[in-house]
Design an enzyme around this catalytic site. Structure first.
Site, PDB file in Angstrom:
ATOM      1  N   LEU A  90       0.828  -1.212   0.000  1.00  0.00           N
ATOM      2  CA  LEU A  90       0.000   0.000   0.000  1.00  0.00           C
ATOM      3  C   LEU A  90       0.863   1.263   0.000  1.00  0.00           C
ATOM      4  O   LEU A  90       0.393   2.329  -0.386  1.00  0.00           O
ATOM      5  CB  LEU A  90      -0.926   0.006   1.222  1.00  0.00           C
ATOM      6  CG  LEU A  90      -2.022  -1.073   1.244  1.00  0.00           C
ATOM      7  CD1 LEU A  90      -2.844  -0.972   2.519  1.00  0.00           C
ATOM      8  CD2 LEU A  90      -2.924  -0.969   0.022  1.00  0.00           C
ATOM      9  N   GLU A 133       4.521  -7.650   6.692  1.00  0.00           N
ATOM     10  CA  GLU A 133       4.209  -6.634   7.713  1.00  0.00           C
ATOM     11  C   GLU A 133       5.306  -6.556   8.764  1.00  0.00           C
ATOM     12  O   GLU A 133       5.660  -5.467   9.224  1.00  0.00           O
ATOM     13  CB  GLU A 133       2.859  -6.913   8.383  1.00  0.00           C
ATOM     14  CG  GLU A 133       1.648  -6.910   7.464  1.00  0.00           C
ATOM     15  CD  GLU A 133       1.633  -5.787   6.453  1.00  0.00           C
ATOM     16  OE1 GLU A 133       2.075  -4.662   6.774  1.00  0.00           O
ATOM     17  OE2 GLU A 133       1.195  -6.026   5.316  1.00  0.00           O
TER      18      GLU A 133
HETATM   19 NI    NI Z   1       3.649  -3.102   2.567  1.00  0.00          NI
END
Ligand code: NI
Length: 194
Positions: A90, A133
Site C-alpha cells: 500500500l 508486515e
Molecule cells: Ni507493505
C-alpha cells in the site's frame, strides 16, 4: 473510525525501526481500529503502523479468513524453504514484484488485550502477509528482498508512480468501502497490496 493517510516510499518513517508497545491504551485501540478501516478502504490485506506514520510495533492483517492485529510480533519458526510469489504494498502503489518468502512461519504476538498468542505454520497469503508486515516494523520494504537488477527495475517504476504523491502520502477518498471489501472482508488475489 477514521481513515488515515498512508505514507508512501520516500517518507522517512518507512525506513525507521519501530518501538515496542508496552501499554495498551485507549488511544492505541483507536489507532488499531483506524488502521483496519484504512486497510479496508485501500483494499489491502495488511497494514503496518509506520505506513500510517506511527512508531508503534504493530500491524493489522486480513488474509486467508484471518483478521488479526499483531502487537510486538516476532517470527519464532519458519519451515518449508522459500516460495516465490507476487507482492505489492500500500506504500508503493502500482508496483509489483515476485518476492521469495519462507513457505510457512510461526509468529508470536500480542493481541489487542496484550495477551500473547501464536499463529502456527501460517503459509499461503497469510504467511506471506505476516512476513511482509513484520518487515515493515523493522524499516524494511519488499524491494529490499529483490535481486539488485529487479530492485532497480522496481525503483524505476516507482519513480514514475511517485510523482502522484508529492507530499509522500496517499489520501484515501472519503465514502463507501470499495465493493470487494464491502461485499465481504476477505482477502483477494495474491497480488493484493500490503
Ligand atoms: Ni507493505
Amino acid at each position: 473510525m477514521a481513515r488515515l493517510d498512508i505514507h508512501v516510499l520516500g517518507s522517512p518513517i518507512l525506513r525507521q525501526e519501530t518501538e515496542r508497545v508496552t501499554q495498551i491504551t485507549p488511544e492505541l485501540r483507536r489507532l488499531v481500529d483506524d488502521m483496519f478501516d484504512t486497510m479496508d478502504a485501500a483494499s489491502g490485506v495488511g497494514l503496518a503502523a509506520p505506513q500510517v506514520g506511527r512508531r508503534e510495533r504493530l500491524a493489522v492483517v486480513d488474509a486467508d479468513d484471518q483478521r488479526l492485529v499483531i502487537i510486538n510480533p516476532e517470527i519464532v519458526h519458519h519451515e518449508g524453504g522459500l516460495v516465490r510469489a507476487e507482492e505489492g504494498c500500500l506504500s508503493i502503489p502500482e508496483v509489483y514484484a515476485e518476492v521469495d518468502r519462507h513457505a510457512r512461519v510461526t509468529v508470536r504476538a500480542q493481541d489487542i488485550d496484550g495477551t500473547w498468542f501464536e499463529i502456527e505454520n501460517a503459509g499461503d497469503l497469510l504467511g506471506r502477509c505476516l512476513q511482509h508486515e513484520i518487515d515493515h516494523l523493522h524499516g524494511k520494504i519488499f524491494f529490499d528482498r529483490l535481486s539488485l537488477l529487479k530492485k532497480r527495475r522496481a525503483m524505476r517504476e516507482w519513480e514514475d508512480e511517485k510523482r502522484k504523491y508529492p507530499q509522500n502520502v496517499r489520501v484515501l477518498p472519503v465514502g463507501d468501502l470499495p465493493p470487494e471489501k464491502a461485499a465481504d472482508n476477505k482477502a483477494g488475489s495474491k497480488a493484493d497490496a500490503k
